[in-house]
Design an enzyme around this catalytic site. Structure first.
Site, PDB file in Angstrom:
ATOM      1  N   ASP A  38       0.831  -1.291  -0.016  1.00  0.00           N
ATOM      2  CA  ASP A  38       0.155   0.095   0.101  1.00  0.00           C
ATOM      3  C   ASP A  38       0.805   1.223   0.066  1.00  0.00           C
ATOM      4  O   ASP A  38       2.034   1.394   0.845  1.00  0.00           O
ATOM      5  CB  ASP A  38      -0.921   0.079   1.107  1.00  0.00           C
ATOM      6  CG  ASP A  38      -1.893   0.987   1.471  1.00  0.00           C
ATOM      7  OD1 ASP A  38      -2.217   1.591   0.171  1.00  0.00           O
ATOM      8  OD2 ASP A  38      -2.339   1.273   2.382  1.00  0.00           O
ATOM      9  N   CYS A  70      -8.316  -1.681  -4.984  1.00  0.00           N
ATOM     10  CA  CYS A  70      -7.193  -1.924  -3.799  1.00  0.00           C
ATOM     11  C   CYS A  70      -8.142  -1.402  -2.533  1.00  0.00           C
ATOM     12  O   CYS A  70      -9.252  -1.349  -2.725  1.00  0.00           O
ATOM     13  CB  CYS A  70      -6.115  -0.819  -4.025  1.00  0.00           C
ATOM     14  SG  CYS A  70      -6.501   1.227  -4.283  1.00  0.00           S
TER      15      CYS A  70
END
Length: 118
Positions: A38, A70
């Site tokens: 991330d 995501c």
């Protein structure tokens, strides 16, 4: 946690739907799973795989929409879409602005630097 609503990004013959993490019920709608950290740029292999997938998908089904997700839909998914736009000749700044018009808050400083150097 409130997630931004899914947004469609369309450019030339490409359509993308940027969304947050799918649920177990919708996960089977996704054909590839390319996890990367991330807030970090994607590894080269993921970029290559992503661009190959798009080339094949848009050739096989012109006008189709590719869903990209995501966890929050603000970093990893938008950076992959930005790479596709850049590969089509868009300047990175224009790609960022184009995506941010629909996906406010997309891209952190690390991803912006990556796109600038791409």
């Amino acid at each position: 946690m409130n997630h931004p609503a899914p947004v469609e990004i369309s450019y030339e013959n490409m359509r993308f739907l940027i969304t947050h993490n799918p649920t177990n019920a919708t996960l089977n709608n996704f054909t590839e799973d390319w996890p990367f950290d991330d807030g970090a740029p994607p590894p080269n292999q993921i970029v290559d795989d992503w661009l190959n997938l798009l080339k094949n998908k848009f050739r096989e089904k012109p006008g189709c929409c590719v869903v990209v997700h995501c966890v929050a839909g603000l970093g990893r998914a938008p950076v992959l879409v930005a790479l596709a736009l850049i590969e089509c000749g868009m300047k990175y700044e224009d790609a960022v602005q184009f995506i941010r018009q629909q996906r406010r808050g997309a891209f952190n400083s690390k991803l912006l630097l990556y796109l600038e150097k791409y």
